[in-house]
Design a protein around this motif. Structure first.
Motif, PDB file in Angstrom:
ATOM      1  N   ARG A  58      32.451 -54.219  39.118  1.00 22.76           N
ATOM      2  CA  ARG A  58      32.775 -52.802  38.966  1.00 22.76           C
ATOM      3  C   ARG A  58      32.465 -52.357  37.546  1.00 22.76           C
ATOM      4  NH1 ARG A  58      37.978 -51.232  42.527  1.00 22.76           N
ATOM      5  NH2 ARG A  58      37.312 -52.314  44.400  1.00 22.76           N
ATOM      6  N   VAL A  59      31.968 -51.122  37.449  1.00 25.60           N
ATOM      7  CA  VAL A  59      31.610 -50.543  36.147  1.00 25.60           C
ATOM      8  C   VAL A  59      32.151 -49.130  36.097  1.00 25.60           C
ATOM      9  CG1 VAL A  59      29.701 -49.841  34.663  1.00 25.60           C
ATOM     10  CG2 VAL A  59      29.496 -51.905  36.039  1.00 25.60           C
ATOM     11  N   ALA A  60      32.821 -48.787  35.009  1.00 28.04           N
ATOM     12  CA  ALA A  60      33.319 -47.429  34.804  1.00 28.04           C
ATOM     13  C   ALA A  60      32.356 -46.683  33.881  1.00 28.04           C
ATOM     14  CB  ALA A  60      34.712 -47.461  34.194  1.00 28.04           C
ATOM     15  N   LEU A  61      31.992 -45.475  34.282  1.00 27.38           N
ATOM     16  CA  LEU A  61      31.097 -44.635  33.486  1.00 27.38           C
ATOM     17  C   LEU A  61      31.756 -43.280  33.248  1.00 27.38           C
ATOM     18  CD1 LEU A  61      27.714 -45.289  35.342  1.00 27.38           C
ATOM     19  CD2 LEU A  61      28.533 -46.379  33.249  1.00 27.38           C
ATOM     20  N   GLY A  62      31.579 -42.749  32.056  1.00 22.45           N
ATOM     21  CA  GLY A  62      32.164 -41.465  31.699  1.00 22.45           C
ATOM     22  C   GLY A  62      31.288 -40.289  32.097  1.00 22.45           C
ATOM     23  N   ALA A  63      31.827 -39.102  31.907  1.00 26.17           N
ATOM     24  CA  ALA A  63      31.157 -37.866  32.326  1.00 26.17           C
ATOM     25  C   ALA A  63      29.815 -37.665  31.636  1.00 26.17           C
ATOM     26  CB  ALA A  63      32.065 -36.671  32.058  1.00 26.17           C
ATOM     27  N   GLY A  64      29.713 -38.012  30.362  1.00 27.39           N
ATOM     28  CA  GLY A  64      28.465 -37.831  29.640  1.00 27.39           C
ATOM     29  C   GLY A  64      27.323 -38.637  30.225  1.00 27.39           C
ATOM     30  N   VAL A  65      27.649 -39.792  30.785  1.00 26.55           N
ATOM     31  CA  VAL A  65      26.625 -40.651  31.388  1.00 26.55           C
ATOM     32  C   VAL A  65      26.317 -40.213  32.809  1.00 26.55           C
ATOM     33  CG1 VAL A  65      26.081 -43.007  32.102  1.00 26.55           C
ATOM     34  CG2 VAL A  65      27.227 -42.597  29.932  1.00 26.55           C
ATOM     35  N   ILE A  66      27.343 -39.969  33.623  1.00 30.07           N
ATOM     36  CA  ILE A  66      27.087 -39.682  35.043  1.00 30.07           C
ATOM     37  C   ILE A  66      26.373 -38.357  35.252  1.00 30.07           C
ATOM     38  CG2 ILE A  66      28.957 -41.153  35.841  1.00 30.07           C
ATOM     39  CD1 ILE A  66      30.582 -38.653  36.414  1.00 30.07           C
ATOM     40  N   ASP A  67      26.485 -37.447  34.304  1.00 19.93           N
ATOM     41  CA  ASP A  67      25.741 -36.183  34.414  1.00 19.93           C
ATOM     42  C   ASP A  67      24.240 -36.391  34.252  1.00 19.93           C
ATOM     43  OD1 ASP A  67      27.943 -34.618  34.937  1.00 19.93           O
ATOM     44  OD2 ASP A  67      28.258 -34.067  32.840  1.00 19.93           O
ATOM     45  N   LYS A  68      23.832 -37.529  33.711  1.00 15.55           N
ATOM     46  CA  LYS A  68      22.420 -37.811  33.481  1.00 15.55           C
ATOM     47  C   LYS A  68      21.800 -38.694  34.565  1.00 15.55           C
ATOM     48  CE  LYS A  68      23.112 -37.342  28.566  1.00 15.55           C
ATOM     49  NZ  LYS A  68      23.151 -37.994  27.281  1.00 15.55           N
ATOM     50  N   LEU A  69      22.588 -39.053  35.572  1.00 18.05           N
ATOM     51  CA  LEU A  69      22.099 -39.934  36.631  1.00 18.05           C
ATOM     52  C   LEU A  69      21.871 -39.152  37.917  1.00 18.05           C
ATOM     53  CD1 LEU A  69      24.469 -42.986  36.098  1.00 18.05           C
ATOM     54  CD2 LEU A  69      22.275 -42.510  35.023  1.00 18.05           C
ATOM     55  N   LEU A  70      20.652 -39.244  38.457  1.00 12.70           N
ATOM     56  CA  LEU A  70      20.323 -38.595  39.720  1.00 12.70           C
ATOM     57  C   LEU A  70      20.271 -39.640  40.811  1.00 12.70           C
ATOM     58  CD1 LEU A  70      17.553 -36.103  38.591  1.00 12.70           C
ATOM     59  CD2 LEU A  70      19.945 -35.616  39.045  1.00 12.70           C
TER      60      LEU A  70
END
Length: 75
Positions: A58-70
């Motif tokens: 499992r990996v936790a990602l913050g908002a700044g990162v997930i907004d850049k992933l399509l």
């Protein structure tokens, strides 16, 4: 259909299709086992981040990162 990872609810399997970030972000994600073509499940989604699961990790990602992933949903 491509969507931002931030728009996908928990419990959905997705495939990463694009990273709209720089070289450092791509390296960081690759070190976490996340690269283009990777399939994972969104385990939990909270206000500003998500928890992704892949191959028992499992990996936790913050908002700044997930907004850049399509991503695209997998049936």
């Amino acid at each position: 259909m491509l969507q931002n990872l931030s728009e996908i609810p928990a419990g959905i399997r997705v495939r990463l299709n694009a990273i709209n970030g720089g070289k450092m972000l791509k390296r960081r994600l690759m070190s976490l086992g996340i690269c283009i073509g990777t399939e994972f499940e969104i385990v939990n989604q909270r206000n500003n981040g998500v928890v992704l699961a892949r191959d028992g990790n499992r990996v936790a990602l913050g908002a700044g990162v997930i907004d850049k992933l399509l991503v695209e949903k997998i049936q």
